[in-house]
Design a protein around this motif. Structure first.
Motif, PDB file in Angstrom:
ATOM      1  N   HIS A  41      20.064 -18.014 -16.999  1.00  0.00           N
ATOM      2  CA  HIS A  41      20.183 -17.337 -18.287  1.00  0.00           C
ATOM      3  C   HIS A  41      18.805 -16.836 -18.675  1.00  0.00           C
ATOM      4  O   HIS A  41      17.793 -17.413 -18.304  1.00  0.00           O
ATOM      5  CB  HIS A  41      20.682 -18.294 -19.374  1.00  0.00           C
ATOM      6  CG  HIS A  41      22.028 -18.863 -19.095  1.00  0.00           C
ATOM      7  ND1 HIS A  41      23.163 -18.097 -19.080  1.00  0.00           N
ATOM      8  CD2 HIS A  41      22.426 -20.118 -18.797  1.00  0.00           C
ATOM      9  CE1 HIS A  41      24.196 -18.858 -18.806  1.00  0.00           C
ATOM     10  NE2 HIS A  41      23.779 -20.086 -18.620  1.00  0.00           N
ATOM     11  N   GLY A  42      18.766 -15.786 -19.413  1.00  0.00           N
ATOM     12  CA  GLY A  42      17.473 -15.274 -19.852  1.00  0.00           C
ATOM     13  C   GLY A  42      17.592 -13.864 -20.361  1.00  0.00           C
ATOM     14  O   GLY A  42      18.601 -13.480 -20.941  1.00  0.00           O
ATOM     15  N   LEU A  43      16.568 -13.080 -20.113  1.00  0.00           N
ATOM     16  CA  LEU A  43      16.525 -11.715 -20.631  1.00  0.00           C
ATOM     17  C   LEU A  43      17.413 -10.782 -19.820  1.00  0.00           C
ATOM     18  O   LEU A  43      17.408 -10.829 -18.598  1.00  0.00           O
ATOM     19  CB  LEU A  43      15.088 -11.191 -20.584  1.00  0.00           C
ATOM     20  CG  LEU A  43      14.090 -11.929 -21.465  1.00  0.00           C
ATOM     21  CD1 LEU A  43      12.674 -11.474 -21.142  1.00  0.00           C
ATOM     22  CD2 LEU A  43      14.394 -11.675 -22.927  1.00  0.00           C
ATOM     23  N   ALA A  48      13.909 -10.573 -28.181  1.00  0.00           N
ATOM     24  CA  ALA A  48      14.621 -11.750 -27.684  1.00  0.00           C
ATOM     25  C   ALA A  48      14.415 -12.936 -28.621  1.00  0.00           C
ATOM     26  O   ALA A  48      13.339 -13.117 -29.178  1.00  0.00           O
ATOM     27  CB  ALA A  48      14.134 -12.094 -26.282  1.00  0.00           C
ATOM     28  N   THR A  76      16.699 -17.638 -25.788  1.00  0.00           N
ATOM     29  CA  THR A  76      16.762 -16.743 -24.631  1.00  0.00           C
ATOM     30  C   THR A  76      15.436 -16.743 -23.884  1.00  0.00           C
ATOM     31  O   THR A  76      15.403 -16.833 -22.649  1.00  0.00           O
ATOM     32  CB  THR A  76      17.122 -15.309 -25.071  1.00  0.00           C
ATOM     33  OG1 THR A  76      18.376 -15.344 -25.752  1.00  0.00           O
ATOM     34  CG2 THR A  76      17.226 -14.364 -23.896  1.00  0.00           C
ATOM     35  N   LYS A  83      15.059 -20.039 -22.005  1.00  0.00           N
ATOM     36  CA  LYS A  83      15.884 -20.064 -20.784  1.00  0.00           C
ATOM     37  C   LYS A  83      15.291 -19.162 -19.709  1.00  0.00           C
ATOM     38  O   LYS A  83      15.330 -19.477 -18.520  1.00  0.00           O
ATOM     39  CB  LYS A  83      17.317 -19.621 -21.100  1.00  0.00           C
ATOM     40  CG  LYS A  83      18.099 -20.624 -21.899  1.00  0.00           C
ATOM     41  CD  LYS A  83      18.403 -21.836 -21.065  1.00  0.00           C
ATOM     42  CE  LYS A  83      19.184 -22.865 -21.851  1.00  0.00           C
ATOM     43  NZ  LYS A  83      19.266 -24.138 -21.128  1.00  0.00           N
TER      44      LYS A  83
END
Length: 198
Positions: A172-174, A183, A187, A190
């Motif tokens: 998960h992330g950008l 963001a 986020t 993660k």
């Protein structure tokens, strides 16, 4: 304002759909009135057919008109991999990617103590039964990156790990094309956790 009963009933029916408020329900009802009768009948038949002919795969829980579903029946898929998702819509999203060649397991929800939903209320027991098959080597947890999705992943992970089956979690992330400045903290956190070497 008072409408004739048939249109009031139609508006009430539309307002039961998710994301449909009174104004949209009214707009849809009047749109239906302007449709050709054949189109309205086709629309009504499509609703009835979908409700009557669709069910859930007895193996993975995906929505299907055959049992088992076409994915579980496909002998070319990698049976050592099971990707666990929350909804049938998640399976469809993963299939559009065309990168995953394993099988799926649909939970039909997530654990949510605040809403009174426990592990027995979602499709966890069926998953554990499937894992008794020696073919499964890895379970990929692809629940949503929210509190319920994380809790569900952690719970399932704790159940599976003692069996020796590898348990992984999707990163998960950008998102691609996203900007750091927009963001949120979770986020970004993660994204940092899921960093990899280049």
């Amino acid at each position: 304002m008072h409408y004739p009963e048939p249109i009031t009933k139609l508006m009430d029916s539309f307002s039961k759909l998710p994301g449909i408020g009174p104004k949209t329900a009214s707009r849809l009802a009047f749109f239906v009135l302007d449709m050709k009768e054949d189109d309205v009948l086709d629309f009504a038949q499509a609703l009835i057919k979908a409700k009557r002919d669709l069910g859930f795969c007895s193996v993975c829980g995906h929505i299907t008109d055959t049992d088992p579903c076409y994915i579980c029946e496909d002998k070319t898929r990698d049976r050592s991999l099971i990707c666990v998702v929350e909804t049938p819509q998640d399976v469809i999203a993963m299939e559009k990617m065309r990168d995953f060649g394993g099988l799926y397991h649909v939970l039909h929800g997530t654990i949510s103590p605040m809403d009174g939903i426990g592990p027995e209320d979602i499709n966890v027991p069926q998953l554990l039964k499937r894992l008794q098959n020696d073919e499964v080597k890895e379970v990929i947890l692809a629940t949503n990156p929210n509190v319920e999705g994380e809790a569900t992943s952690m719970y399932i992970s704790r159940l599976i790990k003692p069996s020796g089956i590898s348990v992984t979690r999707i990163a998960h992330g950008l998102p691609m094309g996203g900007d750091l400045e927009y963001a949120d903290e979770v986020t970004l956190s993660k994204a940092m956790e899921g960093r990899r070497e280049l």
